[in-house]
Design a protein around this motif. Sequence first.
Motif, PDB file in Angstrom:
ATOM      1  N   GLN A 130     -10.020   1.929 -13.187  1.00  0.00           N
ATOM      2  CA  GLN A 130     -10.746   0.699 -13.460  1.00  0.00           C
ATOM      3  C   GLN A 130     -10.161  -0.437 -12.639  1.00  0.00           C
ATOM      4  O   GLN A 130      -8.985  -0.420 -12.301  1.00  0.00           O
ATOM      5  N   GLY A 131     -10.993  -1.414 -12.351  1.00  0.00           N
ATOM      6  CA  GLY A 131     -10.547  -2.588 -11.611  1.00  0.00           C
ATOM      7  C   GLY A 131     -11.673  -3.147 -10.782  1.00  0.00           C
ATOM      8  O   GLY A 131     -12.655  -2.461 -10.491  1.00  0.00           O
ATOM      9  N   ASP A 132     -11.527  -4.385 -10.395  1.00  0.00           N
ATOM     10  CA  ASP A 132     -12.534  -5.055  -9.582  1.00  0.00           C
ATOM     11  C   ASP A 132     -12.605  -4.441  -8.192  1.00  0.00           C
ATOM     12  O   ASP A 132     -11.720  -3.668  -7.791  1.00  0.00           O
ATOM     13  N   LEU A 133     -13.639  -4.805  -7.442  1.00  0.00           N
ATOM     14  CA  LEU A 133     -13.736  -4.392  -6.043  1.00  0.00           C
ATOM     15  C   LEU A 133     -12.477  -4.839  -5.312  1.00  0.00           C
ATOM     16  O   LEU A 133     -12.008  -5.964  -5.496  1.00  0.00           O
ATOM     17  N   GLY A 134     -11.906  -3.960  -4.513  1.00  0.00           N
ATOM     18  CA  GLY A 134     -10.716  -4.304  -3.743  1.00  0.00           C
ATOM     19  C   GLY A 134      -9.411  -4.205  -4.500  1.00  0.00           C
ATOM     20  O   GLY A 134      -8.354  -4.542  -3.967  1.00  0.00           O
TER      21      GLY A 134
ATOM     22  N   GLU B 268       0.843  -1.201   0.000  1.00  0.00           N
ATOM     23  CA  GLU B 268       0.000   0.000   0.000  1.00  0.00           C
ATOM     24  C   GLU B 268       0.878   1.251   0.000  1.00  0.00           C
ATOM     25  O   GLU B 268       0.564   2.241  -0.657  1.00  0.00           O
ATOM     26  N   GLU B 269       1.996   1.196   0.705  1.00  0.00           N
ATOM     27  CA  GLU B 269       2.909   2.340   0.742  1.00  0.00           C
ATOM     28  C   GLU B 269       3.468   2.628  -0.657  1.00  0.00           C
ATOM     29  O   GLU B 269       3.610   3.782  -1.056  1.00  0.00           O
ATOM     30  N   HIS B 270       3.775   1.594  -1.404  1.00  0.00           N
ATOM     31  CA  HIS B 270       4.270   1.739  -2.768  1.00  0.00           C
ATOM     32  C   HIS B 270       3.177   2.353  -3.650  1.00  0.00           C
ATOM     33  O   HIS B 270       3.442   3.220  -4.486  1.00  0.00           O
ATOM     34  N   THR B 271       1.937   1.895  -3.456  1.00  0.00           N
ATOM     35  CA  THR B 271       0.800   2.441  -4.197  1.00  0.00           C
ATOM     36  C   THR B 271       0.654   3.927  -3.924  1.00  0.00           C
ATOM     37  O   THR B 271       0.512   4.740  -4.852  1.00  0.00           O
ATOM     38  N   LEU B 272       0.701   4.309  -2.652  1.00  0.00           N
ATOM     39  CA  LEU B 272       0.547   5.722  -2.279  1.00  0.00           C
ATOM     40  C   LEU B 272       1.711   6.570  -2.778  1.00  0.00           C
ATOM     41  O   LEU B 272       1.521   7.716  -3.202  1.00  0.00           O
TER      42      LEU B 272
ATOM     43  N   THR C 198      -5.986   6.431 -18.150  1.00  0.00           N
ATOM     44  CA  THR C 198      -6.724   5.331 -17.538  1.00  0.00           C
ATOM     45  C   THR C 198      -5.753   4.593 -16.634  1.00  0.00           C
ATOM     46  O   THR C 198      -4.651   4.233 -17.051  1.00  0.00           O
ATOM     47  N   LEU C 199      -6.172   4.389 -15.393  1.00  0.00           N
ATOM     48  CA  LEU C 199      -5.397   3.625 -14.427  1.00  0.00           C
ATOM     49  C   LEU C 199      -6.168   2.335 -14.183  1.00  0.00           C
ATOM     50  O   LEU C 199      -7.237   2.357 -13.573  1.00  0.00           O
ATOM     51  N   ALA C 200      -5.673   1.244 -14.707  1.00  0.00           N
ATOM     52  CA  ALA C 200      -6.329  -0.053 -14.563  1.00  0.00           C
ATOM     53  C   ALA C 200      -5.587  -0.864 -13.517  1.00  0.00           C
ATOM     54  O   ALA C 200      -4.427  -1.241 -13.723  1.00  0.00           O
ATOM     55  N   LEU C 201      -6.254  -1.103 -12.390  1.00  0.00           N
ATOM     56  CA  LEU C 201      -5.660  -1.853 -11.294  1.00  0.00           C
ATOM     57  C   LEU C 201      -6.184  -3.271 -11.306  1.00  0.00           C
ATOM     58  O   LEU C 201      -7.381  -3.508 -11.517  1.00  0.00           O
TER      59      LEU C 201
ATOM     60  N   GLY D 187      -7.873  -1.485  -5.430  1.00  0.00           N
ATOM     61  CA  GLY D 187      -7.050  -0.377  -4.957  1.00  0.00           C
ATOM     62  C   GLY D 187      -7.366   0.975  -5.578  1.00  0.00           C
ATOM     63  O   GLY D 187      -6.586   1.918  -5.449  1.00  0.00           O
ATOM     64  N   LYS D 188      -8.514   1.100  -6.224  1.00  0.00           N
ATOM     65  CA  LYS D 188      -8.879   2.364  -6.884  1.00  0.00           C
ATOM     66  C   LYS D 188      -9.004   3.512  -5.885  1.00  0.00           C
ATOM     67  O   LYS D 188      -8.431   4.589  -6.092  1.00  0.00           O
ATOM     68  N   THR D 189      -9.736   3.298  -4.811  1.00  0.00           N
ATOM     69  CA  THR D 189      -9.930   4.358  -3.821  1.00  0.00           C
ATOM     70  C   THR D 189      -8.621   4.676  -3.105  1.00  0.00           C
ATOM     71  O   THR D 189      -8.330   5.843  -2.839  1.00  0.00           O
ATOM     72  N   THR D 190      -7.815   3.681  -2.839  1.00  0.00           N
ATOM     73  CA  THR D 190      -6.505   3.924  -2.224  1.00  0.00           C
ATOM     74  C   THR D 190      -5.660   4.813  -3.121  1.00  0.00           C
ATOM     75  O   THR D 190      -5.013   5.752  -2.649  1.00  0.00           O
ATOM     76  N   PHE D 191      -5.685   4.538  -4.421  1.00  0.00           N
ATOM     77  CA  PHE D 191      -4.909   5.353  -5.356  1.00  0.00           C
ATOM     78  C   PHE D 191      -5.443   6.780  -5.395  1.00  0.00           C
ATOM     79  O   PHE D 191      -4.671   7.744  -5.380  1.00  0.00           O
ATOM     80  N   CYS D 192      -6.768   6.932  -5.404  1.00  0.00           N
ATOM     81  CA  CYS D 192      -7.368   8.279  -5.368  1.00  0.00           C
ATOM     82  C   CYS D 192      -6.969   9.007  -4.086  1.00  0.00           C
ATOM     83  O   CYS D 192      -6.645  10.204  -4.123  1.00  0.00           O
TER      84      CYS D 192
END
Length: 155
Positions: A34-38, A11-15, A123-126, A40-45
């Motif tokens: 874009q990406g399935d539930l869980g 998660e730290e790398h994502t942030l 587009t950020l596809a996770l 990491g879309k909201t974490t990235f935002c």
Amino acid sequence: MTSLSVLLQTEEHTLALAKRLAKRLSGGMVVFLQGDLGAGKTTFCRGIIQALGHQGNVKSPTYTLVEPYELNDVQVYHFDLYRLHDPEELEFMGIRDYFTQQSLCLIEWPERGHGSLPEPDLTLALSLSAGQRTLLITAHNVRAQALLTALTDNE
């Protein structure tokens, strides 16, 4: 179109990547997540919004559809269209008014708003597979390609 794939190990790398990307985003840009539930879309935002100067929590706008953030020189609108039943609902809420040269629009589940949303710059596809999270960043225009080049030049 230009793309870059990145393995997000923690998660730290994502942030940290969200923060690096945020430094290059500006008003007038539209970013699809874009990406399935869980995935990491909201974490990235959250990483982008906090890197742009928001102090405090970033809540998912799952029930409100949009959360506004007045930050430094940009108005950020964080959309979550997961619960949207019909893209026409976006027209009723005045969706077009959000897309200005002063606003950065981060849109989760953009496929649910098809036909009512402008074309994205990025587009950020996770994706999450076998415990590994991957981000595919795709630039859709010259402005976004320059941003992606700058991002990779500073890796």
